[in-house]
Design a protein around this motif. Structure first.
Motif, PDB file in Angstrom:
ATOM      1  N   PHE A  63       3.076  -2.646   0.264  1.00 38.85           N
ATOM      2  CA  PHE A  63       3.901  -3.446  -0.640  1.00 38.85           C
ATOM      3  C   PHE A  63       3.814  -2.891  -2.053  1.00 38.85           C
ATOM      4  CE2 PHE A  63       3.339  -6.538   2.765  1.00 38.85           C
ATOM      5  CZ  PHE A  63       4.588  -7.138   2.821  1.00 38.85           C
ATOM      6  N   ASP A  64       4.932  -2.945  -2.757  1.00 36.68           N
ATOM      7  CA  ASP A  64       4.949  -2.575  -4.174  1.00 36.68           C
ATOM      8  C   ASP A  64       4.607  -3.830  -4.976  1.00 36.68           C
ATOM      9  OD1 ASP A  64       5.315  -1.623  -6.691  1.00 36.68           O
ATOM     10  OD2 ASP A  64       7.476  -1.302  -6.532  1.00 36.68           O
ATOM     11  N   LYS A 116       3.275  -3.928  -8.176  1.00 33.30           N
ATOM     12  CA  LYS A 116       3.004  -3.588  -9.567  1.00 33.30           C
ATOM     13  C   LYS A 116       3.150  -4.788 -10.490  1.00 33.30           C
ATOM     14  CE  LYS A 116       4.511  -0.587 -13.346  1.00 33.30           C
ATOM     15  NZ  LYS A 116       5.408   0.533 -13.747  1.00 33.30           N
ATOM     16  N   ARG A 117       4.295  -5.471 -10.427  1.00 28.06           N
ATOM     17  CA  ARG A 117       4.522  -6.605 -11.329  1.00 28.06           C
ATOM     18  C   ARG A 117       3.553  -7.761 -11.061  1.00 28.06           C
ATOM     19  NH1 ARG A 117       8.759  -7.858 -14.545  1.00 28.06           N
ATOM     20  NH2 ARG A 117       9.976  -6.150 -13.649  1.00 28.06           N
ATOM     21  N   PRO A 118       3.393  -8.169  -9.771  1.00 30.17           N
ATOM     22  CA  PRO A 118       2.418  -9.252  -9.508  1.00 30.17           C
ATOM     23  C   PRO A 118       1.012  -8.903  -9.975  1.00 30.17           C
ATOM     24  CG  PRO A 118       3.826  -8.923  -7.605  1.00 30.17           C
ATOM     25  CD  PRO A 118       4.118  -7.791  -8.541  1.00 30.17           C
ATOM     26  N   MET A 119       0.610  -7.634  -9.829  1.00 32.15           N
ATOM     27  CA  MET A 119      -0.735  -7.245 -10.225  1.00 32.15           C
ATOM     28  C   MET A 119      -0.907  -7.285 -11.739  1.00 32.15           C
ATOM     29  SD  MET A 119      -1.585  -4.127  -7.585  1.00 32.15           S
ATOM     30  CE  MET A 119      -3.078  -3.704  -8.460  1.00 32.15           C
ATOM     31  N   LEU A 133      -7.993 -12.614  -4.561  1.00 31.08           N
ATOM     32  CA  LEU A 133      -6.721 -11.890  -4.500  1.00 31.08           C
ATOM     33  C   LEU A 133      -6.919 -10.400  -4.749  1.00 31.08           C
ATOM     34  CD1 LEU A 133      -4.293 -14.367  -6.318  1.00 31.08           C
ATOM     35  CD2 LEU A 133      -4.305 -13.747  -3.896  1.00 31.08           C
ATOM     36  N   ASP A 134      -8.025 -10.033  -5.400  1.00 31.76           N
ATOM     37  CA  ASP A 134      -8.338  -8.607  -5.567  1.00 31.76           C
ATOM     38  C   ASP A 134      -8.262  -7.895  -4.224  1.00 31.76           C
ATOM     39  OD1 ASP A 134      -8.913  -9.335  -8.138  1.00 31.76           O
ATOM     40  OD2 ASP A 134     -10.980  -8.651  -8.126  1.00 31.76           O
ATOM     41  N   THR A 135      -8.944  -8.462  -3.245  1.00 34.72           N
ATOM     42  CA  THR A 135      -9.020  -7.845  -1.923  1.00 34.72           C
ATOM     43  C   THR A 135      -7.698  -7.966  -1.183  1.00 34.72           C
ATOM     44  OG1 THR A 135     -11.198  -8.911  -1.922  1.00 34.72           O
ATOM     45  CG2 THR A 135     -10.633  -7.562  -0.017  1.00 34.72           C
ATOM     46  N   VAL A 136      -7.018  -9.085  -1.347  1.00 33.66           N
ATOM     47  CA  VAL A 136      -5.714  -9.272  -0.698  1.00 33.66           C
ATOM     48  C   VAL A 136      -4.741  -8.203  -1.172  1.00 33.66           C
ATOM     49  CG1 VAL A 136      -3.741 -10.821  -0.433  1.00 33.66           C
ATOM     50  CG2 VAL A 136      -6.064 -11.753  -0.379  1.00 33.66           C
ATOM     51  N   PHE A 137      -4.762  -7.888  -2.461  1.00 34.51           N
ATOM     52  CA  PHE A 137      -3.900  -6.826  -2.987  1.00 34.51           C
ATOM     53  C   PHE A 137      -4.242  -5.482  -2.354  1.00 34.51           C
ATOM     54  CE2 PHE A 137      -3.222  -9.446  -7.034  1.00 34.51           C
ATOM     55  CZ  PHE A 137      -1.963  -9.836  -6.637  1.00 34.51           C
ATOM     56  N   PHE A 138      -5.535  -5.211  -2.175  1.00 35.55           N
ATOM     57  CA  PHE A 138      -5.939  -3.968  -1.509  1.00 35.55           C
ATOM     58  C   PHE A 138      -5.329  -3.878  -0.116  1.00 35.55           C
ATOM     59  CE2 PHE A 138     -10.093  -3.733  -4.092  1.00 35.55           C
ATOM     60  CZ  PHE A 138      -9.521  -2.855  -4.990  1.00 35.55           C
ATOM     61  N   VAL A 139      -5.421  -4.963   0.634  1.00 37.96           N
ATOM     62  CA  VAL A 139      -4.930  -4.978   2.008  1.00 37.96           C
ATOM     63  C   VAL A 139      -3.413  -4.794   2.048  1.00 37.96           C
ATOM     64  CG1 VAL A 139      -4.663  -6.390   4.083  1.00 37.96           C
ATOM     65  CG2 VAL A 139      -6.845  -6.372   2.867  1.00 37.96           C
ATOM     66  N   LEU A 140      -2.698  -5.522   1.204  1.00 34.92           N
ATOM     67  CA  LEU A 140      -1.236  -5.453   1.208  1.00 34.92           C
ATOM     68  C   LEU A 140      -0.718  -4.100   0.704  1.00 34.92           C
ATOM     69  CD1 LEU A 140      -0.274  -9.027  -0.077  1.00 34.92           C
ATOM     70  CD2 LEU A 140      -0.414  -8.187   2.277  1.00 34.92           C
TER      71      LEU A 140
END
Length: 283
Positions: free
Chosen positions: A59-60, A62-65, A126-133
């Motif tokens: 997933f892209d 960038k903006r959510p992060m 959510l740090d880890t969730v972002f890694f997974v996605l």
């Protein structure tokens, strides 16, 4: 006594010693709801998430992060202010500071700030969730998942029994470190144009080391005081052990990565950070 048997001593339930002020606050009535959340988190980031993403493109995000990281920065600054105003800049001695269980505005403010810090540990999952996605599964190390799981779990007991006093100093420090770290993450996520503002990246490990040294020294005072009637000393042992373990881990990383000039294997260097990837340019 009937039948010659002695009456057994009455065992006091642990929760009888809990702080009644926090009983009705979200997630505080029982440790089971948070345990369920933590188990779901571990299952998703280690098994379900990678399986769902196996045949999908990353997933892209960038903006959510960017939004997420700057939100953590703002939230951390707010908690720093609340920790200071409720004790650490308003009456605490930085030595034997006891938990104030009264219903005074300042005592309640400290207890609520402790709950906010506890809640922030769930947000940081959510740090880890972002890694997974984003299919950065190599960064989902055991140490990373362990840290994000154990912090909310242990802090439930902290808020439930001792929301204040010298056991909260490490939370104040951690919020300060998070302001720096998540600012770095946010700027890094904004793309190559902002890399010139990340010259201080190399100091991130030093900042972590300073944090753990300060935590260890502060808690270590307790064991040399002649008298400090802190209400739940077991929490100080846990904090001291936690700070000491991570101090050793970061010193080991710093020695191999900077003193000896050798780069650690990717999986180890990622595992050493609270949010894996702190030591390398964000993708």
């Amino acid at each position: 006594m009937m039948n010659g048997l002695k009456k057994r001593p009455k065992i006091t339930p642990l929760l009888v010693c809990a702080d009644p002020r926090v009983e009705d606050w979200p997630l505080m009535s029982s440790p089971f709801p948070q345990t369920l959340v933590i188990l779901i988190y571990v299952y998703f980031v280690t098994m379900l998430g990678p399986r769902l993403m196996e045949n999908r493109k990353p997933f892209d995000l960038k903006r959510p992060m960017i939004i997420y990281n700057f939100s953590i920065v703002v939230f951390s600054i707010y908690m720093i202010y609340e920790f200071l105003m409720s004790g650490w800049a308003n009456g605490y001695s930085y030595r034997c500071d006891l938990v104030d269980y009264s219903s005074s505005p300042q005592a309640l403010r400290m207890a609520w700030t402790c709950w906010l810090y506890y809640f922030s540990k769930f947000v940081e999952m959510l740090d880890t969730v972002f890694f997974v996605l984003r299919k950065k599964n190599s960064q989902v190390t055991f140490l990373h998942v362990y840290h994000h799981s154990i912090m909310p779990f242990t802090w439930w007991f902290g808020v439930k029994f001792a929301p204040g006093g010298l056991g909260t100093f490490h939370a104040l420090l951690n919020c300060c470190v998070h302001v720096v770290m998540y600012t770095y993450y946010a700027l890094s996520a904004m793309g190559p144009a902002y890399q010139k503002y990340l010259w201080w990246k190399k100091h991130m490990t030093t900042i972590q080391l300073v944090q753990f040294v300060m935590v260890t020294v502060h808690i270590g005072q307790f064991f040399f005081m002649k008298e400090c009637p802190y209400q739940f000393p077991v929490f100080l042992y846990v904090i001291g052990l936690y700070g000491l373990i991570f101090l050793v881990l970061f010193l080991n990383f710093y020695y191999h990565a900077y003193t000896k000039g050798k780069r650690l294997p990717k999986v180890i260097s990622c595992g050493m950070s609270f949010r894996n990837g702190v030591y390398k340019k964000a993708q």
